[in-house]
Write an enzyme that holds these catalytic residues in place. Structure first.
Site, mmCIF file in Angstrom:
data_model
loop_
_atom_site.group_PDB
_atom_site.id
_atom_site.type_symbol
_atom_site.label_atom_id
_atom_site.label_comp_id
_atom_site.label_asym_id
_atom_site.label_seq_id
_atom_site.Cartn_x
_atom_site.Cartn_y
_atom_site.Cartn_z
ATOM 1 N N SER A 120 0.839 -1.186 0.000
ATOM 2 C CA SER A 120 0.000 0.000 0.000
ATOM 3 C C SER A 120 0.865 1.222 0.000
ATOM 4 C CB SER A 120 -0.875 -0.005 1.248
ATOM 5 O OG SER A 120 -1.666 1.161 1.272
ATOM 6 N N ARG A 322 -0.817 -4.202 -6.806
ATOM 7 C CA ARG A 322 -2.068 -4.740 -6.265
ATOM 8 C C ARG A 322 -3.185 -3.909 -6.838
ATOM 9 N NH1 ARG A 322 -5.873 -7.373 -4.900
ATOM 10 N NH2 ARG A 322 -6.424 -8.101 -2.832
ATOM 11 N N THR A 358 -7.623 2.093 4.176
ATOM 12 C CA THR A 358 -7.258 1.266 5.324
ATOM 13 C C THR A 358 -8.096 1.609 6.540
ATOM 14 O OG1 THR A 358 -5.019 1.358 4.475
ATOM 15 C CG2 THR A 358 -5.315 0.380 6.634
ATOM 16 N N CYS A 519 -0.606 -7.103 -16.960
ATOM 17 C CA CYS A 519 -0.108 -7.878 -15.827
ATOM 18 C C CYS A 519 1.208 -7.267 -15.374
ATOM 19 C CB CYS A 519 0.105 -9.328 -16.211
ATOM 20 S SG CYS A 519 0.900 -10.258 -14.905
ATOM 21 N N CYS A 544 3.319 -14.674 -10.542
ATOM 22 C CA CYS A 544 2.146 -13.925 -10.097
ATOM 23 C C CYS A 544 2.377 -13.237 -8.763
ATOM 24 C CB CYS A 544 0.968 -14.893 -9.997
ATOM 25 S SG CYS A 544 -0.567 -14.135 -9.465
ATOM 26 N N CYS A 547 -2.086 -9.680 -7.677
ATOM 27 C CA CYS A 547 -2.683 -8.351 -7.694
ATOM 28 C C CYS A 547 -4.135 -8.369 -8.127
ATOM 29 C CB CYS A 547 -1.877 -7.406 -8.577
ATOM 30 S SG CYS A 547 -2.109 -7.658 -10.339
ATOM 31 N N CYS A 550 -5.680 -9.187 -13.679
ATOM 32 C CA CYS A 550 -6.126 -9.957 -14.844
ATOM 33 C C CYS A 550 -7.579 -10.373 -14.702
ATOM 34 C CB CYS A 550 -5.249 -11.185 -15.045
ATOM 35 S SG CYS A 550 -5.122 -12.256 -13.623
#
Lengths: 575, 255
Positions: A120, A322, A358, A519, A544, A547, A550
């Protein structure tokens, strides 16, 4: 009167794209791809081997394999060890300890350690944290950098237009802290263990379990020891079932179990589709040009004359990505269903102009805990279904500051996006948010799902991105290596395709394979077939970083991200 | 008839991360927050011990780890794989930074005597420091035979048949018990520590001891002077002819 620099990123991107259209020509590589896509008439090689697409009860390789699962009972099971899940767990145990009740709270998390999959910005508004743990400072919470100054600008090709920060604008950060969210989540994990929560990192929730009456019974963790081709290995072991009276789903943005729950309980029938951004600091996912690569846009942004000086001389030590939700108020689904409820970024409470989710995620977890606790500890379990239904959670959330906050800013993003453009949006925000605090009686809509926004490749121009310079901007693969991502190699790819033939036929054919570009980890590659004519999709599942872009942006909605063996994925260190 | 063999398996709690950075003061690498877990070769050692117990050739498996509080998690994983109980040797702070193979072997030797162990199984080396010394030093301190780089282990009465992976190929040896064995990659494939077993492992005992209780002195004989990143790879040079190559090599002082 001016909006966040976020919007300026989008605006600048739009301006650049418009300019480039006049001057660009596609690189030879892209031309060959465009040419080749017409030639793939060969049959599709098998890509997806996961049992969610190819069930094992019909698979002869699985005959005679013991499929019984060990089951255990808890009072509450929480899926996901992020801020929302941990806040809910802590609050539940705080209430239990205060009222001297026994409560078994189990939390499962796919990352090998709590915080390893957390990524984040992050600029934290400590309101929810202070409500949860008032003495967080004494307990050593890693909030070490208070914000001293806010600078906002609109960035043009080479210059910046400075924007005055007026008090009352959502972007003002007075009282907030710059944190490494992974470290904060790790600290929350320690607090949770102290109050008696059972934490199980490294175990992913792979399946939702249901009672006979259709209510949620709990979850099952992932099976281990399945080979890449889908057959059982010697060390195959079934996952475990965790049953609970109520299950909280806090998987974060675009969770894969939440996706199933939306369908089963029809939770999205009265809300707008969720729209997303990908956090590489940040590029909105509702872009239309399939040639756009968020990663390479980010690299280009770093070279802007206003940004580059801050980065010069530095050393790239980490990388991650992400998806985040940006739909806000309009896209919040129904939050409760028999046996469970949704918390955190999974339903999506991010305050988009503030770029903060958050604090609302944590508050939603706490409200969930406070709504569940009295029902769990009541003398008689008052429920029509075997799994507890707790609609009080949704009511409490609607009466809390989370809702007020989301409601007040609900029209800001749509005003930029769909209706008035950059300057119109700024004026709209200035009038209706800054002066009228979001009280206007109408609610603007979003444009639909991100997946539907892509235009066919032939209607768009390929974008030629500058080469990375190795000092401020970098290539994709070396960045991915820095994320520390790794998965057990011999397992079915967890990026499953509902139909193996669609990528070449549709994604490549119409959109020139946008998954190769969106991606951020280089998972998807279109490579020539061994026979020479035509292309096939190669999925490098080991890269991968979880995130979920896709699953969100695939124009055919053919990609279904499921959870890999627990413990796999990125290894962020305090990101 | 099962011999009264009570092996001690030692585990490394080491950092398992692809990205390591040198500390700014060059005294070491950054370990704070880096993912730590059981050393892969030690996982193989635990698996071998559990397999021996399942074959009823040994009585009890004890998992040992030396390190700070968090190394207890590594012991829990071993318990979840099938070890019976754990011993956590509490070493933290400056002592932990200086903890090297010599100190660990002294601790293991003391524990082996205390527990009356007949077999010590370790991983052949830790993947953070790659020392490949602890097993050998432990055997020397105890004056026990050692079977290192084992790719096959079988018990025969009170002797052990071992196949070792060496540079020249495979070596077959037979050693007496009590003995020290270090596990190499091809010894076995470790089982997963499944969630139900992790939950059951919470009920198994982990005893905590301090090195001082074992009479072990942790002073290091080594002083780390400096830790540096490897030099950046330099660009190569192209030459047109062999003569040019010789000239360049002479210039660089290589010839």
């Amino acid at each position: 009167m001016f909006p966040a620099s976020r919007y300026s990123c989008q605006a600048r991107r739009c301006v650049r794209l418009l300019q480039k259209i006049k001057t660009e020509h596609a690189t030879p590589q892209l031309y060959t791809t465009l040419h080749r896509r017409a030639c793939s008439t060969v049959s599709t090689p098998r890509i997806t081997t996961h049992y969610t697409i190819h069930p094992r009860d019909k698979d002869p390789r699985w005959e005679g394999v013991e499929m019984e699962r060990f089951a255990d009972e808890a009072d509450v099971v929480i899926v996901g060890g992020g801020p929302a899940g941990l806040a809910a767990a802590i609050r539940l145990k705080q209430l239990a300890n205060k009222h001297e009740k026994e409560l078994r709270v189990c939390l499962v998390e796919k990352a090998p350690q709590i915080g390893a999959h957390t990524l984040s910005g992050a600029c934290l508004e400590p309101s929810a944290l202070t409500e949860l743990i008032p003495d967080w400072k004494e307990r050593g919470a890693p909030l070490n950098t208070p914000v001293t100054e806010d600078v906002f600008s609109i960035l043009t090709e080479k210059y910046r237009i400075p924007v005055p920060m007026m008090p009352g604008l959502p972007m003002q950060n007075h009282g907030n802290y710059i944190v490494r969210m992974g470290n904060l989540v790790r600290w929350l994990g320690e607090q949770a263990e102290e109050v008696g929560v059972e934490l199980y990192p490294g175990y992913a929730a792979a399946e939702v379990l249901f009672h006979e009456d259709g209510s949620v019974k709990g979850i099952a963790t992932n099976d281990v020891g399945i080979a890449k081709d889908g057959s059982p290995k010697d060390i195959f072991e079934r996952g475990m079932e965790l049953h609970a009276k109520v299950t909280l789903f806090g998987e974060g943005c675009h969770g894969h179990l939440a996706k199933q729950l939306y369908k089963k309980f029809n939770l999205r029938e009265n809300c707008e589709p969720q729209t997303y951004a990908i956090g590489l600091k940040e590029v909105g996912l509702d872009y239309t040009n399939p040639y756009l690569s968020p990663f390479r846009e980010f690299q280009r942004w770093k070279h802007h004359p206003f940004v580059a000086p801050t980065l010069e001389g530095g050393q790239r030590i980490a990388y991650g990505a992400r998806a985040l939700n940006e739909g806000g108020f309009q896209s919040v689904p129904k939050l409760t269903f028999p046996g469970g409820l949704l918390i955190g970024c999974s339903p999506g409470f991010m305050n988009v102009p503030k770029i903060k989710g958050t604090h609302t995620a944590m508050k939603s977890g706490m409200l969930a805990a406070e709504a569940i606790f009295p029902k769990l500890t009541a003398e008689t379990l008052d429920s029509e279904t075997a799994g507890l239904h707790v609609p009080e959670y949704a009511e409490n959330l609607k009466n809390s500051w989370v809702w007020k906050e989301l409601y007040a800013v609900r029209n800001i993003r749509p005003s930029f996006h769909n209706y008035f453009g950059l300057y119109g949006g700024m004026i709209y925000t200035g009038i209706f948010y800054w002066i009228f605090r979001g009280k206007e009686p109408w609610t603007l809509k979003h444009c639909g799902t991100d997946a539907n926004q892509l235009k066919p490749a032939k209607e768009c121009t390929p974008i030629e991105y500058p080469k990375p310079d190795g000092k401020i901007s970098f290539d994709l693969l070396s960045s991915v290596a820095l994320s520390g991502t790794n998965h057990e190699g011999d397992q079915p790819p967890h990026l499953t395709l509902k139909d193996d033939s669609i990528p070449v036929a549709r994604n490549l054919g119409i959109y020139d394979g946008p998954e190769q570009r969106f991606c951020p980890a280089g998972v998807y590659e279109y490579v020539p077939l061994d026979t020479g004519d035509g292309m096939r999709l190669q999925i490098n599942a080991q890269n991968c970083v979880h995130c979920k872009t896709c699953d969100i942006k695939d124009p055919s909605q053919n990609i279904n991200w499921v959870v890999p063996e627990g413990g796999g994925g990125p290894a962020y260190n305090g990101m | 008839k099962c011999p009264r063999v009570s092996p001690v398996v030692t585990l490394c709690y080491c950092f398992v991360s692809p990205q390591i950075r040198v500390k700014p003061d060059n005294t070491g690498v950054v370990t704070d927050g880096v993912k730590h877990s059981m050393n892969p070769f030690c996982e193989i050692a635990v698996e071998e011990a559990v397999k021996l117990k399942e074959k009823k050739l040994i009585k009890e498996v004890v998992a040992v780890s030396c390190g700070p509080q968090q190394s207890q998690e590594t012991i829990r994983t071993a318990l979840a794989m099938g070890a019976d109980r754990g011993i956590h040797v509490d070493v933290s702070g400056k002592d932990y930074e200086n903890l090297g193979p010599l100190q660990v072997s002294k601790i293991l030797a003391a524990l082996a005597k205390q527990e009356d162990a007949q077999l010590i199984l370790l991983g052949k080396q830790a993947i953070d420091d790659d020392c490949n010394q602890t097993g050998q030093m432990t055997a020397a301190l105890l004056d026990w035979p050692q079977g290192t780089f084992a790719s096959e282990v079988s018990l025969e009465g009170d002797k052990i048949n071992l196949v070792r992976e060496i540079d020249g190929g495979l070596e077959h040896i037979k050693i007496n018990t009590p003995a020290v064995i270090t596990a190499d990659l091809r010894l076995n494939t470790p089982r997963y520590a499944t969630l139900p077993n992790i939950m059951k492992a919470k009920k198994k005992k982990i005893a905590t001891v301090k090195p001082a209780d074992l009479g072990v002195d942790l002073t290091s004989r080594l002083e780390v002077l400096k830790v540096e990143e490897p030099p950046q790879r330099e660009a190569g040079m192209k030459v047109e002819t062999v003569e040019d190559l010789v000239v360049k090599l002479k210039e660089a002082g290589r010839v």
